[in-house]
Design an enzyme around this catalytic site. Structure first.
Site, PDB file in Angstrom:
ATOM      1  N   THR A   6      42.577  49.937  40.372  1.00  0.00           N
ATOM      2  CA  THR A   6      41.691  49.653  41.221  1.00  0.00           C
ATOM      3  C   THR A   6      40.274  48.998  40.555  1.00  0.00           C
ATOM      4  O   THR A   6      39.763  48.075  40.827  1.00  0.00           O
ATOM      5  CB  THR A   6      41.211  50.481  42.046  1.00  0.00           C
ATOM      6  OG1 THR A   6      42.130  51.312  42.995  1.00  0.00           O
ATOM      7  CG2 THR A   6      40.057  50.147  43.033  1.00  0.00           C
ATOM      8  N   CYS A   7      40.321  49.659  39.503  1.00  0.00           N
ATOM      9  CA  CYS A   7      39.053  49.452  38.519  1.00  0.00           C
ATOM     10  C   CYS A   7      39.357  47.940  37.925  1.00  0.00           C
ATOM     11  O   CYS A   7      38.471  47.213  37.571  1.00  0.00           O
ATOM     12  CB  CYS A   7      39.090  50.485  37.186  1.00  0.00           C
ATOM     13  SG  CYS A   7      38.800  51.947  37.737  1.00  0.00           S
ATOM     14  N   SER A   8      40.701  47.495  37.456  1.00  0.00           N
ATOM     15  CA  SER A   8      40.835  46.379  36.947  1.00  0.00           C
ATOM     16  C   SER A   8      41.509  45.209  37.970  1.00  0.00           C
ATOM     17  O   SER A   8      40.959  44.146  37.757  1.00  0.00           O
ATOM     18  CB  SER A   8      42.055  46.563  35.869  1.00  0.00           C
ATOM     19  OG  SER A   8      41.994  47.375  34.795  1.00  0.00           O
TER      20      SER A   8
END
Length: 159
Positions: A47-49
């Protein structure tokens, strides 16, 4: 207890890489400035990337036009943050900050125990807006969610 709107950001030393590893005091980062700081549980995580950092990259110039600096933080080392920033084509000026020992994360009261996933202590997913080191807006995600800390949400809520 976690930091609240109206609180001063705690003074802690973070790291970033420019021409080498640089220690940066949070007072130097936030005093006299308007800053959106968003934190992710980990660099290179899905999700962060795929969503969180890319949203801030995409909308970076909109924040700048509002006179707001942007910083991304994770409980990772500065070399990981640098490599992640390069892989995500982070524009110059979007600060990639390493809170390797989670000192700032703990001082904010926003730590996450991810040891069940083999990741140890991490930061909860959040975004805050600070003026001159005072928190004016704080959006902390519920576990497993990504909504209130997005670039779009922060842009919509900025004064």
């Amino acid at each position: 207890m976690s930091i609240q709107v109206g609180d001063s950001l705690p003074e802690v030393v973070l790291q970033r890489i420019r021409d080498g590893v640089e220690s940066v005091d949070t007072n130097a980062l936030f005093d006299g400035r308007k800053v959106v700081l968003f934190a992710v549980p980990g660099a290179f995580t899905p999700t962060c990337s795929e969503k969180h950092l890319p949203g801030y990259v995409q909308h970076f110039e909109e924040f700048r036009r509002k006179g707001v600096d942007v910083a991304c933080m994770a409980v990772n080392d500065p070399f990981v943050m640098q490599a992640w920033g390069q892989s995500q084509h982070v524009p110059e000026g979007l600060m990639m900050l390493a809170d390797g020992n989670a000192d700032f994360t703990r001082a904010l009261g926003l730590e996450l125990d991810a040891s069940g996933y083999g990741m140890g202590t991490r930061s909860r997913r959040f975004a805050l807006y600070a003026e001159d080191g005072i928190v004016r807006l704080l959006n902390v995600e519920a576990p497993g969610e990504f909504r209130v800390s997005s670039a779009e949400q922060m842009l919509a809520e900025l004064p």
